[in-house]
Design a protein around this motif. Sequence first.
Motif, PDB file in Angstrom:
ATOM      1  N   GLN A 162     -15.588  -3.569  11.151  1.00 37.85           N
ATOM      2  CA  GLN A 162     -14.181  -4.228  10.682  1.00 37.85           C
ATOM      3  C   GLN A 162     -14.230  -4.468   9.279  1.00 37.85           C
ATOM      4  OE1 GLN A 162     -11.600  -4.528  12.815  1.00 37.85           O
ATOM      5  NE2 GLN A 162     -12.733  -3.274  14.224  1.00 37.85           N
ATOM      6  N   SER A 163     -15.102  -4.303   8.465  1.00 39.18           N
ATOM      7  CA  SER A 163     -15.012  -4.686   6.949  1.00 39.18           C
ATOM      8  C   SER A 163     -14.005  -3.674   6.218  1.00 39.18           C
ATOM      9  CB  SER A 163     -16.324  -4.772   6.367  1.00 39.18           C
ATOM     10  OG  SER A 163     -17.021  -3.473   6.527  1.00 39.18           O
ATOM     11  N   HIS A 164     -12.970  -3.780   6.491  1.00 41.07           N
ATOM     12  CA  HIS A 164     -11.564  -3.103   5.732  1.00 41.07           C
ATOM     13  C   HIS A 164     -11.379  -3.350   4.370  1.00 41.07           C
ATOM     14  CE1 HIS A 164     -11.133  -1.286   9.661  1.00 41.07           C
ATOM     15  NE2 HIS A 164     -10.817  -2.219  10.152  1.00 41.07           N
ATOM     16  N   LEU A 165     -12.062  -4.455   3.807  1.00 46.61           N
ATOM     17  CA  LEU A 165     -11.940  -5.026   2.506  1.00 46.61           C
ATOM     18  C   LEU A 165     -13.402  -4.895   1.600  1.00 46.61           C
ATOM     19  CD1 LEU A 165      -9.937  -8.208   3.193  1.00 46.61           C
ATOM     20  CD2 LEU A 165      -8.978  -5.790   2.830  1.00 46.61           C
ATOM     21  N   ARG A 166     -12.735  -4.522   0.227  1.00 45.61           N
ATOM     22  CA  ARG A 166     -14.082  -4.562  -0.797  1.00 45.61           C
ATOM     23  C   ARG A 166     -13.581  -5.360  -1.867  1.00 45.61           C
ATOM     24  NH1 ARG A 166     -16.828   0.847  -1.751  1.00 45.61           N
ATOM     25  NH2 ARG A 166     -17.649   0.046   0.557  1.00 45.61           N
ATOM     26  N   ASP A 167     -14.225  -6.274  -2.354  1.00 39.39           N
ATOM     27  CA  ASP A 167     -13.681  -7.033  -3.812  1.00 39.39           C
ATOM     28  C   ASP A 167     -14.270  -6.403  -4.867  1.00 39.39           C
ATOM     29  OD1 ASP A 167     -12.835  -9.050  -5.222  1.00 39.39           O
ATOM     30  OD2 ASP A 167     -14.417 -10.497  -4.855  1.00 39.39           O
ATOM     31  N   GLU A 168     -13.402  -5.568  -5.667  1.00 38.49           N
ATOM     32  CA  GLU A 168     -13.847  -4.898  -6.616  1.00 38.49           C
ATOM     33  C   GLU A 168     -13.528  -6.302  -7.955  1.00 38.49           C
ATOM     34  OE1 GLU A 168     -14.760  -1.547  -7.169  1.00 38.49           O
ATOM     35  OE2 GLU A 168     -15.393  -2.104  -5.269  1.00 38.49           O
ATOM     36  N   GLY A 169     -14.074  -5.621  -9.055  1.00 38.57           N
ATOM     37  CA  GLY A 169     -13.948  -6.784 -10.181  1.00 38.57           C
ATOM     38  C   GLY A 169     -12.456  -6.961 -10.616  1.00 38.57           C
ATOM     39  N   LEU A 190      -8.280   2.294  -1.587  1.00 40.29           N
ATOM     40  CA  LEU A 190      -7.157   2.218  -1.667  1.00 40.29           C
ATOM     41  C   LEU A 190      -6.448   1.031  -1.924  1.00 40.29           C
ATOM     42  CD1 LEU A 190      -6.572   3.577   1.860  1.00 40.29           C
ATOM     43  CD2 LEU A 190      -6.858   5.187  -0.105  1.00 40.29           C
ATOM     44  N   GLY A 191      -5.423   1.047  -2.641  1.00 43.36           N
ATOM     45  CA  GLY A 191      -4.474   0.038  -3.237  1.00 43.36           C
ATOM     46  C   GLY A 191      -5.031  -0.471  -4.603  1.00 43.36           C
ATOM     47  N   PRO A 192      -4.648  -1.795  -4.999  1.00 38.65           N
ATOM     48  CA  PRO A 192      -4.101  -2.774  -4.331  1.00 38.65           C
ATOM     49  C   PRO A 192      -2.519  -2.792  -4.225  1.00 38.65           C
ATOM     50  CG  PRO A 192      -4.587  -3.546  -6.470  1.00 38.65           C
ATOM     51  CD  PRO A 192      -4.975  -2.063  -6.407  1.00 38.65           C
ATOM     52  N   ASN A 193      -1.900  -1.979  -5.072  1.00 35.38           N
ATOM     53  CA  ASN A 193      -0.491  -2.046  -5.149  1.00 35.38           C
ATOM     54  C   ASN A 193       0.148  -0.855  -4.249  1.00 35.38           C
ATOM     55  OD1 ASN A 193      -0.547  -3.841  -7.472  1.00 35.38           O
ATOM     56  ND2 ASN A 193      -1.297  -2.482  -8.827  1.00 35.38           N
ATOM     57  N   GLY A 194       1.399  -1.327  -3.972  1.00 36.87           N
ATOM     58  CA  GLY A 194       2.208  -0.274  -3.004  1.00 36.87           C
ATOM     59  C   GLY A 194       3.656  -0.770  -2.992  1.00 36.87           C
TER      60      GLY A 194
END
Length: 140
Positions: A26-33, A70-74
């Motif tokens: 369920q970890s669908h997010l990654r915190d990038e710089g 993917l993202g963060p803009n859409g």
Amino acid sequence: MTPPQPGLGAEPGPEVAPLRDIIADQSHLRDEGAGTRLIGSVCAACGTACFPRREVCLNCGSRDVAERLLGPNGSLYTFTTVHVSSSRAVPYTIGYVDLAEGVRLLASVLGEDLVPDMAVTLTTTDEGFAFVPRGQEKLA
């Protein structure tokens, strides 16, 4: 000897085991710089991107897929506000968001004065993630 056929009382084994598609993680997010990104995948065979991450391409069936951020803009494709729900406090808004990578996903949408095709950006919430109109990030 004929190999066992699925659905005909055969014991599950490598030749009849169902193909696992969606990864249960369920970890669908990654915190990038530069901010939070969604973890999806892209097919090396046909180039199709998808979310959430997959082990098998939804377009061509290839198993040659790799992780892709993917993202963060859409862009907000469409949305609706839910006023009756037995599983969540109401009202809340959900919408389809088109990401630059070619993925369209259903997600919570926060913000005011929403209109189709408006620019949105990914944000984290207590429940996971949502999209907010650019310039309204403080609403999250």
